[in-house]
Motif scaffolding. Structure first.
Motif, PDB file in Angstrom:
ATOM      1  N   ASP A  29       0.701  -0.898  -0.527  1.00 34.83           N
ATOM      2  CA  ASP A  29      -0.214  -0.162   0.071  1.00 34.83           C
ATOM      3  C   ASP A  29       1.091   1.355  -0.356  1.00 34.83           C
ATOM      4  O   ASP A  29      -0.021   2.446  -0.676  1.00 34.83           O
ATOM      5  CB  ASP A  29      -1.286  -0.055   1.299  1.00 34.83           C
ATOM      6  CG  ASP A  29      -1.931  -1.361   1.125  1.00 34.83           C
ATOM      7  OD1 ASP A  29      -2.261  -1.271  -0.856  1.00 34.83           O
ATOM      8  OD2 ASP A  29      -2.575  -0.840   1.657  1.00 34.83           O
ATOM      9  N   LYS A  62       1.728   1.501  -3.621  1.00 30.82           N
ATOM     10  CA  LYS A  62       0.841   2.507  -4.141  1.00 30.82           C
ATOM     11  C   LYS A  62       0.462   3.530  -3.835  1.00 30.82           C
ATOM     12  O   LYS A  62       0.714   4.672  -5.432  1.00 30.82           O
ATOM     13  CB  LYS A  62      -0.416   1.605  -4.358  1.00 30.82           C
ATOM     14  CG  LYS A  62      -0.186  -0.002  -4.476  1.00 30.82           C
ATOM     15  CD  LYS A  62      -1.511  -0.244  -4.260  1.00 30.82           C
ATOM     16  CE  LYS A  62      -1.732  -1.766  -5.378  1.00 30.82           C
ATOM     17  NZ  LYS A  62      -2.408  -2.608  -5.187  1.00 30.82           N
ATOM     18  N   ALA A  63       0.949   4.345  -3.025  1.00 30.59           N
ATOM     19  CA  ALA A  63       0.112   6.238  -2.245  1.00 30.59           C
ATOM     20  C   ALA A  63       1.247   6.237  -3.451  1.00 30.59           C
ATOM     21  O   ALA A  63       1.499   7.239  -3.726  1.00 30.59           O
ATOM     22  CB  ALA A  63       0.279   5.605  -1.255  1.00 30.59           C
ATOM     23  N   ALA A 102       1.517   6.332  -6.459  1.00 28.05           N
ATOM     24  CA  ALA A 102      -0.121   6.804  -6.904  1.00 28.05           C
ATOM     25  C   ALA A 102       0.400   9.004  -6.897  1.00 28.05           C
ATOM     26  O   ALA A 102       0.396  10.123  -7.978  1.00 28.05           O
ATOM     27  CB  ALA A 102      -1.346   6.578  -6.249  1.00 28.05           C
ATOM     28  N   THR A 107      -1.204   5.286 -10.696  1.00 27.94           N
ATOM     29  CA  THR A 107      -2.512   5.088  -9.863  1.00 27.94           C
ATOM     30  C   THR A 107      -2.697   3.893 -10.736  1.00 27.94           C
ATOM     31  O   THR A 107      -3.130   3.944 -11.484  1.00 27.94           O
ATOM     32  CB  THR A 107      -3.881   6.238  -9.929  1.00 27.94           C
ATOM     33  OG1 THR A 107      -3.371   7.684 -10.190  1.00 27.94           O
ATOM     34  CG2 THR A 107      -4.501   5.897  -8.609  1.00 27.94           C
ATOM     35  N   ASP A 151      -6.579  -0.949  -9.466  1.00 32.17           N
ATOM     36  CA  ASP A 151      -7.510  -1.503  -8.315  1.00 32.17           C
ATOM     37  C   ASP A 151      -7.971   0.463  -6.836  1.00 32.17           C
ATOM     38  O   ASP A 151      -8.771  -0.124  -6.586  1.00 32.17           O
ATOM     39  CB  ASP A 151      -7.302  -2.643  -7.402  1.00 32.17           C
ATOM     40  CG  ASP A 151      -6.278  -2.838  -6.199  1.00 32.17           C
ATOM     41  OD1 ASP A 151      -5.171  -1.630  -7.242  1.00 32.17           O
ATOM     42  OD2 ASP A 151      -5.279  -2.994  -5.273  1.00 32.17           O
ATOM     43  N   TRP A 152      -7.407   1.067  -7.760  1.00 34.80           N
ATOM     44  CA  TRP A 152      -7.160   2.575  -6.607  1.00 34.80           C
ATOM     45  C   TRP A 152      -8.301   3.237  -7.808  1.00 34.80           C
ATOM     46  O   TRP A 152      -8.560   4.548  -7.521  1.00 34.80           O
ATOM     47  CB  TRP A 152      -6.199   3.002  -6.225  1.00 34.80           C
ATOM     48  CG  TRP A 152      -5.597   2.293  -5.575  1.00 34.80           C
ATOM     49  CD1 TRP A 152      -5.776   1.358  -4.836  1.00 34.80           C
ATOM     50  CD2 TRP A 152      -5.189   3.766  -4.243  1.00 34.80           C
ATOM     51  NE1 TRP A 152      -5.190   1.142  -3.551  1.00 34.80           N
ATOM     52  CE2 TRP A 152      -4.049   1.743  -3.245  1.00 34.80           C
ATOM     53  CE3 TRP A 152      -3.930   4.838  -4.298  1.00 34.80           C
ATOM     54  CZ2 TRP A 152      -3.243   1.973  -2.140  1.00 34.80           C
ATOM     55  CZ3 TRP A 152      -2.799   4.757  -3.511  1.00 34.80           C
ATOM     56  CH2 TRP A 152      -2.590   3.159  -2.328  1.00 34.80           C
TER      57      TRP A 152
END
Ligand code: GDP
Length: 481
Positions: free
Chosen positions: A198, A201-202, A205, A210, A213-214
């Motif tokens: 996570d 991903k953050a 992003a 991004t 799944d977000w």
């Protein structure tokens, strides 16, 4: 592009001196052998009231880059395997991932053929091929792109899930985005307890990558180069991306390939590691690669085994070129040996001429010519000598021979060899010449001087040195202008 001062003068019915004078009056130092730059051409065009159109001097030979041979047949286009490049921050597992994908996807028997560490290879997944190309880093990747070599279809950015986005990851993101290729993020080291997908991903992003799944459109796949987990999913994702790209090429065409690595090997000669982008490369093909050419003598595939040909998106090594080609250069197979020889020779001559023109930027003779025409009021010099006594004698003599109009300006005088810092100093002062007395530049300094267009004259007799400068100042040297 690539027209010399005297060629330009000839073309528009002026004398080289007229051309040089115009540029000189605007503070641009050129000699008759120099190539004119775009802005210089524009100025000259305006000054002489003529229209200057710029055309590629190598147009006649560079058409080979688009050359497809006579046997091109649109109907024979087929889907070609995607070419994938993995990039990422150091230690995030790029090499491990490349190794793991290779070992898990190549049958043990085949793997036995590996004789060296080859990181560019083709694997098969669900009956479809994928080629991975290793580049020495994202800077090299972009340098290749800058030269027009686009080998990659899809980029995988590997980010260690326990470490997250680092400085080089950020660089890689920029390079990858600039290439316009689809990007897949491989979150590596997922086997580690500290893995935090996570967080990755953050952070990604934040750089406009991004996760799907977000709600974004970038695929993030958790993998482990250590255990092999997630690698199948990664390969499946590559195939999905590839399908969207609709990559097509013609296996029946003459080969077009890009050199991804090259070397000179004992007993083998120049070796080019290539990736085939169109057509099929076969033993016996006449090939041209930038300024080198030859006939394909031997081919080895990505496992180091001798093969007769390399097909679409396949990588391997090629023997038979007469010189080592530069990385990123384009290899083209052509019909005749004459064709490839002519093209390579034309390019080589052009490159040599360009190199030569640099070295003649400001010679003493040419300075002398400019002095004779009253264009220069002082001759800047740097003096290097072996001992202090000679140095003082030379410095004193040179300063004395100044006449009313022109004088020698000693920018720097010191005991010792001619060094790179002398070059930097000389380069900062227009027309500066380096005079060496009983000292010589080392090979690398000489090469750099040549590249920078700085003249170094060396002497072992003081009077020769003084005479040369005297002649230059009185504008009496056999000026070549
Ligand atoms: P590169 O610099 O990106 O090529 O990274 P390497 O492939 O050399 O890997 C750097 C280090 O991370 C090595 O010590 C690898 O063994 C280790 N490593 C790579 N992938 C994984 C992984 O998936 N899990 C774990 N636990 N270690 C890994």
């Amino acid at each position: 592009e690539d027209i010399r001062v005297y060629e330009f003068a000839e073309a528009c019915g002026k004398s080289p001196a007229e051309v040089i004078t115009v540029l000189f009056s605007l503070g641009m130092m050129v000699t008759k052998n120099d190539f004119l730059k775009q802005d210089e051409l524009e100025i000259l065009g305006e000054e002489f009231g003529i229209e200057v159109t710029v055309k590629d001097a190598l147009e006649d030979v560079n058409y080979v880059e688009d050359y497809l041979g006579e046997d091109i047949d649109e109907g024979s286009y087929v889907t070609r395997p995607p070419v994938v490049t993995i990039m990422g921050h150091v230690d995030h597992g790029k090499t491990s991932l490349l190794d793991k994908i290779r070992s898990s996807k190549i049958a043990a028997a085949e793997a036995g053929g590996i004789t060296q560490h080859i990181t560019s290879y083709t694997v098969t997944k669900n009956g479809q091929k994928i080629t991975f190309v290793d580049t020495p880093g994202h800077a090299a990747f972009s340098a290749m792109r800058a030269r027009g070599a686009n080998v990659t279809d899809i980029i995988i950015i590997v980010v260690a899930a326990d470490d997250g986005v680092k400085t080089q990851t950020e660089e890689v993101i920029s390079h990858a985005k600039a290439s316009g290729c689809p990007i897949i993020v491989a979150m590596n080291k997922m086997d580690k307890e500290t893995a935090n997908p996570d967080m990755v991903k953050a952070q990604m992003a934040e750089h406009d990558l991004t996760p799907v799944d977000w709600g974004g459109d970038t695929e993030f796949i958790g993998v482990s180069a250590k255990t092999g987990a997630g690698i199948d999913e990664l390969l499946e994702n590559i195939l999905i991306q590839a399908e969207l790209l609709e990559l097509k090429a013609d296996p029946t065409a003459k080969a077009k390939a890009t050199v991804i690595e090259s070397s000179l090997e004992k007993g083998r000669g120049p070796v080019a590691n290539i990736i085939v982008q169109n057509g099929t490369l076969r033993i016996g093909d006449n090939i041209v690669c930038d300024t080198t050419f030859g006939r394909v003598k031997a081919i080895t595939d990505d496992s180091g085994r001798a093969v007769k040909e390399l097909g679409l998106s396949e990588t391997g090594t090629v023997l038979g070129l007469n010189e080592v080609p530069t990385t990123g250069s384009f290899m083209v197979a052509m019909d005749s040996d004459k064709e490839v020889r002519d093209i390579a020779t034309t390019r080589a001559e052009h490159a040599r001429a360009k190199e030569l023109s640099k070295s003649t930027k400001v010679s003493l003779e040419e300075m002398s010519g400019l002095i004779a025409e009253g264009k220069i009021k002082q001759l800047p010099v740097i003096i290097k000598a072996d001992v202090g006594g000679s140095l003082e004698a030379i410095k004193g003599s040179l300063e004395k021979i100044a006449n009313d109009e022109v004088k020698v300006k000693v920018i720097h005088a010191a005991v010792g060899g001619i060094t790179e810092s002398d070059l930097i100093l000389a380069g900062a002062s227009d027309g500066c010449i380096i005079l060496g007395f009983n000292v010589r530049p080392t090979g690398s300094v000489k090469a750099k001087a040549k590249a920078d267009g700085i003249t170094i004259n060396t002497y072992s007799i003081i009077y020769d040195l003084i005479d040369d400068i005297k002649d230059a100042l009185s504008g009496m040297m056999s000026a070549v202008i």
